[in-house]
Motif scaffolding. Structure first.
Motif, PDB file in Angstrom:
ATOM      1  N   ALA A  95       0.850  -1.185   0.000  1.00 45.26           N
ATOM      2  CA  ALA A  95       0.000   0.000   0.000  1.00 45.26           C
ATOM      3  C   ALA A  95       0.884   1.232   0.000  1.00 45.26           C
ATOM      4  CB  ALA A  95      -0.902   0.003   1.230  1.00 45.26           C
ATOM      5  N   GLY A 140      -5.782   6.432  -0.612  1.00 47.32           N
ATOM      6  CA  GLY A 140      -5.227   5.568  -1.642  1.00 47.32           C
ATOM      7  C   GLY A 140      -6.227   5.336  -2.760  1.00 47.32           C
ATOM      8  N   MET A 166      -0.416   2.830  -6.653  1.00 47.44           N
ATOM      9  CA  MET A 166      -1.366   3.525  -5.793  1.00 47.44           C
ATOM     10  C   MET A 166      -1.079   5.007  -5.798  1.00 47.44           C
ATOM     11  SD  MET A 166      -3.489   1.472  -4.253  1.00 47.44           S
ATOM     12  CE  MET A 166      -4.019   2.076  -2.675  1.00 47.44           C
TER      13      MET A 166
HETATM   14  N1  SER Z   1      -4.050   2.749   3.283  1.00 45.63           N
HETATM   15  C1  SER Z   1      -5.232   2.841   2.492  1.00 45.63           C
HETATM   16  C2  SER Z   1      -5.320   1.835   1.382  1.00 45.63           C
HETATM   17  O1  SER Z   1      -4.328   1.236   1.025  1.00 45.63           O
HETATM   18  C3  SER Z   1      -5.322   4.225   1.904  1.00 45.63           C
HETATM   19  O2  SER Z   1      -4.135   4.577   1.325  1.00 45.63           O
HETATM   20  O3  SER Z   1      -6.381   1.641   0.851  1.00 45.63           O
END
Ligand code: SER
Length: 583
Positions: free
Chosen positions: A37, A221, A83
């Motif tokens: 992430a 994200g 992302m």
């Molecule tokens: N941590 C959250 C996700 O990965 C938002 O960045 O969805």
């Protein structure tokens, strides 16, 4: 214009600093194999450490997700993804965050408000209902019927088991030709989640309690692949422009069309892209039987098998042609792709040659088994032989077996595998489910040697030497530490001697759990105190070393063998790097 550029430009115009994508292999976090992430590299900063770029950040981050690896082949999943993320580190909170997301979607991307819906956290005994976010959405024109409140499963975000976390609000887009229903139903699959805004104000500790972070953060994200597909109005994500060059080349090389061969083509496209990014990463991952190397091996071997299935000539340089397309498509955003292009091509080619040698014979073993009509069951001996002799990752065996309606004795395979490799040793942690996980024997020894080296440098060089990073493979250890000078031969020799003296003394390695406070009071060494939960694990080696660490370690230093420094060099300003081996 590319979505990444639009996103970065928008948030830069709102006072955010662009930070570079972190390496795909986390630098100082041995608990995960890959960044999964955008927020992962930022954990220490979400926990309170000051970020050198300030309190408003934006980036696009390369991520690898391996939990779904074996189900790649449908319309929505990938192992590699990018992302988009923006962060507030104790700066703005819900109002601005939601406002920015709404403005970016409706004004920059021109998505009609009518096609959007959101979810907010419903609240429980510990964390209150997030009426505040809902009110902000209402004030922006999102109707009540388009706001759903959901529980922890859906609207509370945490990267793993512990660490920074908080309620989130998720934004959904109605992806269908059908008229948009008035009432938002989060279970209706035509609504797809496109953006996740997490309000990280808590930290989950190892005892399960939730405490406040030093300040309230925002972590958002948005997946590039999905938003691109949504904007382009395709219902199969692999039909988006992102995949066009790669899929056309696969069609050309195989002489078959995407239509009718979707699954294999998606697998080849997804896996080659991931393999290129992993091999190009500065961490220098090579195919192997453990950790990241094993994932890389699985990706390459699986894509080769699907290439064979489609009739691609495995003796051609098809893998090179495909890799060059990935490099070309992404080099503007990731400089390492071009820089390490030769390494990538070599990794792919070598692994292909290795696998090609045995693939044919391995598949013949399958056929033999299938010809025996009673054989609906592939026993552990054959599964292990396919692995050991023909280089079939167990997951690949399961996949091929499945295509023939056969079941594999996977548990039996692991039994044999463990007996063979002795990987089940106490203390070894499984870092990914089902994989041939490994803090193998050598890695474990190097973990312990790292602590000894850290302690020795404090005595020989300077008591203010601290660990700045570490990286361990079965072949060697690498240790970065703060130090303002190149070590003299004398210093290196003394360090080596001291570590070897401790090894020969046969010191016991002991582990204890204690509160972070007690650990620090006891003088335990630690790199990033804020990164740790409230209850920490402390490893002591005799009375020469005491460090916070997740392990695993050997039980006694005698197990280590002879320690030898092979290289000492500069790593960055004020940081030196030692490479060492155990012989
Ligand atoms: N941590 C959250 C996700 O990965 C938002 O960045 O969805």
């Amino acid at each position: 214009m590319n979505i990444k550029d639009l996103y970065i430009d928008y948030f830069v115009s709102k006072g955010h600093k662009q930070i570079p994508s972190a390496p795909i292999v986390p630098e100082n976090d041995p608990s995960v194999l890959f960044n999964t992430a955008g927020m992962q590299p930022l954990i220490p900063y979400l926990m309170g450490i000051k970020h050198p770029y300030g309190t408003r950040l934006v980036d696009y981050q390369k991520c690898i997700r391996t939990n779904d690896l074996d189900s790649i082949g449908d319309t929505t999943r990938y192992t590699f993804l990018e992302m988009l993320g923006n962060w507030s580190l104790g700066d703005y909170f819900k109002k601005e965050s939601i406002g920015y997301s709404f403005e970016f979607l409706t004004k920059v991307l021109n998505i009609p408000v009518e096609k959007l819906a959101v979810t907010c956290f419903i609240g429980d005994d510990v964390i209150p209902r997030d009426e505040e976010s809902a009110n902000i959405w209402r004030s922006l024109g999102i109707k009540d019927k388009r706001i759903a409140f959901l529980g922890r499963e859906d609207n509370f975000w945490i990267a793993g088991e512990f660490g920074p976390c908080g309620p989130d609000t998720e934004i959904f887009y109605f992806r269908s030709e059908d008229p948009v229903p008035e009432v938002f139903d989060p279970n209706d699959e035509r609504w797809v989640e496109i953006w996740n805004n997490v309000f990280m104000q808590y930290s989950k500790n190892s005892d399960g309690t939730i405490t406040d972070l030093p300040h309230k953060n925002v972590d958002t994200g948005m997946g590039v692949e999905r938003i691109t597909a949504v904007l382009e109005g395709v219902n199969d994500n692999y039909k988006a422009s992102i995949w066009k060059n790669l899929i056309s080349e696969i069609e050309k090389l195989s002489g078959v069309n995407y239509e009718g061969n979707e699954e294999s083509i998606r697998i080849i496209a997804d896996h080659i892209r991931s393999a290129v990014f992993i091999a190009a990463d500065e961490a220098g991952i090579k195919p192997s039987n453990t950790d990241q190397g094993y994932i890389l091996r699985r990706l390459i071997r699986r894509l080769i098998r699907h290439a064979k299935k489609l009739g691609i000539d495995l003796n051609s340089n098809f893998e090179e042609k495909l890799a060059l397309i990935v490099i070309n498509d992404y080099k503007k955003y990731y400089k390492e792709l071009e820089k390490n292009a030769n390494v990538v091509l070599e990794v792919l080619k070598n692994e292909k040659i290795k696998f090609n040698r045995t693939l044919e014979k391995g598949l013949k073993e399958f056929e033999k088994c299938i010809r025996n009509i009673d054989c609906k069951y592939l026993n552990k001996d054959l599964a292990f032989k396919l692995y050991d002799t023909y280089g079939f990752p167990i997951e690949l065996t399961v996949e091929v077996a499945d295509e023939h309606g056969m079941i594999v004795d996977v548990d039996g395979f692991y039994e044999k595998f463990k007996a063979h490799q002795d990987l089940s040793r106490a203390g070894s942690k499984e870092k990914f489910k089902g994989g041939l996980s490994g803090d193998g024997e050598m890695e474990t020894k190097y973990h312990t040697a790292t602590h000894l080296l850290n302690a020795a440098l404090k005595i020989v060089v300077n008591k203010d030497v601290h660990q700045k990073g570490s990286n361990i493979t079965p072949e060697r250890m690498r240790f970065d530490f703060s130090c303002d000078h190149k070590l003299s031969d004398e210093e290196k020799k003394k360090t080596e001697e001291l570590v070897n003296k401790w090894i020969n003394q046969g010191l016991d390695v002991k582990v204890a759990e204690m509160s972070k406070e007690d650990a620090l009071k006891s003088g335990a060494e630690c790199m990033f105190i804020d990164k740790y939960p409230d209850i920490v694990t402390v490893y002591s080696i005799g009375d020469v070393s005491k460090e916070l660490c997740g392990g695993p370690h050997v039980a006694n230093t005698k197990e280590l063998g002879k320690f030898k420094i092979v290289k000492e060099e500069a790593s960055s300003a004020g940081v030196r790097r030692i490479k060492a081996v155990l012989e």
